[in-house]
Design a protein around this motif. Structure first.
Motif, short mmCIF file in Angstrom:
data_model
loop_
_atom_site.label_atom_id
_atom_site.label_comp_id
_atom_site.label_asym_id
_atom_site.label_seq_id
_atom_site.Cartn_x
_atom_site.Cartn_y
_atom_site.Cartn_z
N HIS A 1 -2.52 10.76 8.90
CA HIS A 1 -1.77 11.40 9.98
C HIS A 1 -2.18 12.87 10.03
CE1 HIS A 1 1.57 12.62 12.57
NE2 HIS A 1 1.79 11.34 12.78
N PRO A 2 -2.33 13.44 11.21
CA PRO A 2 -2.78 14.83 11.30
C PRO A 2 -1.73 15.85 10.87
CG PRO A 2 -2.27 13.98 13.49
CD PRO A 2 -2.20 12.82 12.55
N GLU A 3 -0.46 15.44 10.80
CA GLU A 3 0.61 16.38 10.46
C GLU A 3 1.31 15.95 9.18
OE1 GLU A 3 3.18 16.62 13.80
OE2 GLU A 3 1.68 17.55 15.10
N GLN A 4 1.76 16.92 8.42
CA GLN A 4 2.43 16.61 7.16
C GLN A 4 3.70 15.78 7.36
OE1 GLN A 4 0.37 16.80 4.70
NE2 GLN A 4 1.48 18.20 3.34
N ALA A 5 4.44 16.06 8.42
CA ALA A 5 5.67 15.31 8.66
C ALA A 5 5.38 13.82 8.83
CB ALA A 5 6.40 15.86 9.88
N GLY A 6 4.22 13.51 9.40
CA GLY A 6 3.83 12.11 9.53
C GLY A 6 3.42 11.51 8.21
N ARG A 7 2.71 12.26 7.39
CA ARG A 7 2.30 11.77 6.08
C ARG A 7 3.51 11.55 5.18
NH1 ARG A 7 -0.34 14.76 2.79
NH2 ARG A 7 -1.63 13.12 1.87
N PHE A 8 4.53 12.38 5.34
CA PHE A 8 5.71 12.29 4.49
C PHE A 8 6.87 11.54 5.15
CE2 PHE A 8 3.36 15.54 2.32
CZ PHE A 8 3.77 15.48 1.00
N ASP B 1 0.86 -1.18 0.00
CA ASP B 1 0.00 0.00 0.00
C ASP B 1 0.90 1.23 0.00
OD1 ASP B 1 -1.85 1.99 0.29
OD2 ASP B 1 -2.99 0.98 1.88
N HIS B 2 1.00 1.88 -1.14
CA HIS B 2 1.89 3.03 -1.30
C HIS B 2 1.18 4.35 -0.99
CE1 HIS B 2 5.40 1.08 -3.37
NE2 HIS B 2 4.49 0.15 -3.58
N ARG B 3 -0.08 4.29 -0.60
CA ARG B 3 -0.82 5.53 -0.34
C ARG B 3 -0.31 6.22 0.92
NH1 ARG B 3 -6.76 3.05 -0.55
NH2 ARG B 3 -5.63 1.53 0.72
N ALA C 1 22.22 5.38 -8.33
CA ALA C 1 23.23 4.79 -7.43
C ALA C 1 24.50 5.63 -7.39
CB ALA C 1 23.54 3.36 -7.87
N ALA C 2 24.82 6.29 -8.49
CA ALA C 2 26.00 7.16 -8.50
C ALA C 2 25.85 8.33 -7.54
CB ALA C 2 26.25 7.67 -9.91
N LEU C 3 24.60 8.69 -7.22
CA LEU C 3 24.34 9.80 -6.31
C LEU C 3 24.19 9.36 -4.86
CD1 LEU C 3 21.63 11.72 -8.41
CD2 LEU C 3 24.11 11.93 -8.52
N VAL C 4 23.56 8.18 -4.66
CA VAL C 4 23.18 7.77 -3.30
C VAL C 4 23.80 6.45 -2.87
CG1 VAL C 4 20.97 9.00 -3.52
CG2 VAL C 4 21.09 6.55 -4.06
N GLY C 5 24.52 5.77 -3.76
CA GLY C 5 25.10 4.47 -3.44
C GLY C 5 24.19 3.33 -3.87
N ASN C 6 24.71 2.12 -3.79
CA ASN C 6 23.99 0.93 -4.26
C ASN C 6 23.07 0.31 -3.21
OD1 ASN C 6 25.11 0.78 -6.93
ND2 ASN C 6 27.02 0.05 -6.02
N GLU C 7 23.18 0.73 -1.95
CA GLU C 7 22.41 0.10 -0.89
C GLU C 7 20.99 0.65 -0.82
OE1 GLU C 7 23.47 -2.49 1.00
OE2 GLU C 7 25.15 -2.41 -0.40
N PRO C 8 20.02 -0.19 -0.39
CA PRO C 8 18.65 0.31 -0.22
C PRO C 8 18.61 1.47 0.78
CG PRO C 8 18.71 -2.08 -0.10
CD PRO C 8 20.14 -1.63 -0.08
N PHE C 9 17.65 2.36 0.58
CA PHE C 9 17.48 3.48 1.50
C PHE C 9 15.98 3.78 1.62
CE2 PHE C 9 18.01 5.23 -2.71
CZ PHE C 9 17.08 6.25 -2.80
N PRO C 10 15.55 4.37 2.74
CA PRO C 10 14.12 4.59 2.97
C PRO C 10 13.60 5.82 2.25
CG PRO C 10 15.37 5.34 4.87
CD PRO C 10 16.37 4.72 3.93
N VAL C 11 12.35 5.71 1.78
CA VAL C 11 11.68 6.85 1.14
C VAL C 11 10.26 6.96 1.69
CG1 VAL C 11 13.00 6.57 -0.99
CG2 VAL C 11 10.76 5.46 -0.78
N ASN C 12 9.63 8.09 1.44
CA ASN C 12 8.22 8.24 1.78
C ASN C 12 7.37 7.71 0.61
OD1 ASN C 12 8.63 10.39 -0.04
ND2 ASN C 12 8.84 11.85 1.64
N SER C 13 6.07 7.65 0.81
CA SER C 13 5.20 7.05 -0.19
C SER C 13 3.80 7.63 -0.06
CB SER C 13 5.17 5.53 -0.01
OG SER C 13 4.51 4.89 -1.08
N LEU C 14 3.34 8.32 -1.12
CA LEU C 14 2.04 8.99 -1.07
C LEU C 14 1.32 8.87 -2.40
CD1 LEU C 14 4.27 10.93 0.67
CD2 LEU C 14 2.14 12.10 1.21
#
Length: 254
Positions: free
Chosen positions: A146-153, A140-142, A168-181
């Protein structure tokens, strides 16, 4: 970061509010352009025609195509529209897709975020899927409630960059966390795009344009929200800014 003489064009959303037809853009994108990329954001109204864009592209150093509450109209990728595809903003569609094509043709650096990432795929001949959370095996990527934007993002699921890719040239080859809306995502990948990152469920989270004359990256998440504090988010905006500076300097050199 102070302004460095860079101008970054942002195609406007069109909204009806207080009996006016508004051409506007969310402040989070504008703030990231100003504070992290060190550029002056220029909101481009959907009133412009081809000759106006000729003038605009002679002066700008980059294009950032934002996310939005609206979705790309499915007629643009050969799908019958339904209520699940709504809401629409046909004026934004026309402007954004035109500016994406112009940026790729002229070598103006392009950063496409969320709706912009989807517009980039459609502009090059790809399609979109809607209500992806209903698909078998899909997350579920929606946006979370959350009542605050920081929580939604909030950063809440990992993406894995393609090893050796442009992201990967910018951030490396390893997985990293992102938000999802988002509830829509790339379905058929455009022939002119390369996948730069995926979520664990296979959702295409980032793309690039290998044939582009300049920087051209699309991401499904929202790096603008955490661009001042999150390492990968900042890296994306700093790389975009570096490409914009190169564009400015090349233009100045004639």
């Amino acid at each position: 970061m102070g302004a460095t003489g860079l101008l970054v064009a942002v195609p406007a959303d069109v909204r009806e509010f207080e009996n006016y037809h508004w051409h506007a853009s969310p402040s989070t994108y504008l703030a990231a352009i100003r504070k992290v990329a060190g550029a002056v954001p220029v909101i481009v109204p959907a009133l412009l025609d081809e000759s106006d864009l000729d003038i605009l592209f002679e002066r700008i150093d980059g294009v950032l195509v934002t996310g939005s509450a609206s979705n790309v109209h499915p007629a643009l990728y050969g799908v019958e529209p339904s209520t699940s595809h709504e809401p629409f903003d046909r004026e934004r569609d026309r402007l954004s897709l035109t500016m994406i094509h112009r940026a790729l043709q002229t070598g103006v650096p392009l950063l496409a975020i969320c709706r912009g990432h989807q517009e980039l795929n459609v502009a090059l001949g790809g399609s979109l899927a809607t209500e992806i959370q209903d698909g078998e095996g899909r997350m579920d990527h929606r946006a979370p409630e959350h009542p605050e934007q920081a929580g939604r993002f909030a950063l809440r699921h990992p993406v894995r960059p393609e090893e050796g890719g442009r992201l990967a040239a910018l951030v490396g080859n390893e997985p990293f966390p992102v938000n999802s809306l988002h509830r829509q995502a790339i379905d058929r990948l455009a022939d002119g795009l390369a996948v730069e990152a995926r979520a664990a469920d296979g959702t295409v989270e980032a793309v690039s344009v290998p044939s582009a004359r300049g920087f051209a990256l699309g991401v499904q998440w929202h790096p603008e929200y955490w661009a001042e504090t999150d390492g990968p988010s900042r890296a994306i905006f700093e790389a975009f800014a570096a490409a914009c500076r190169e564009r400015r300097d090349a233009r100045a050199a004639g």
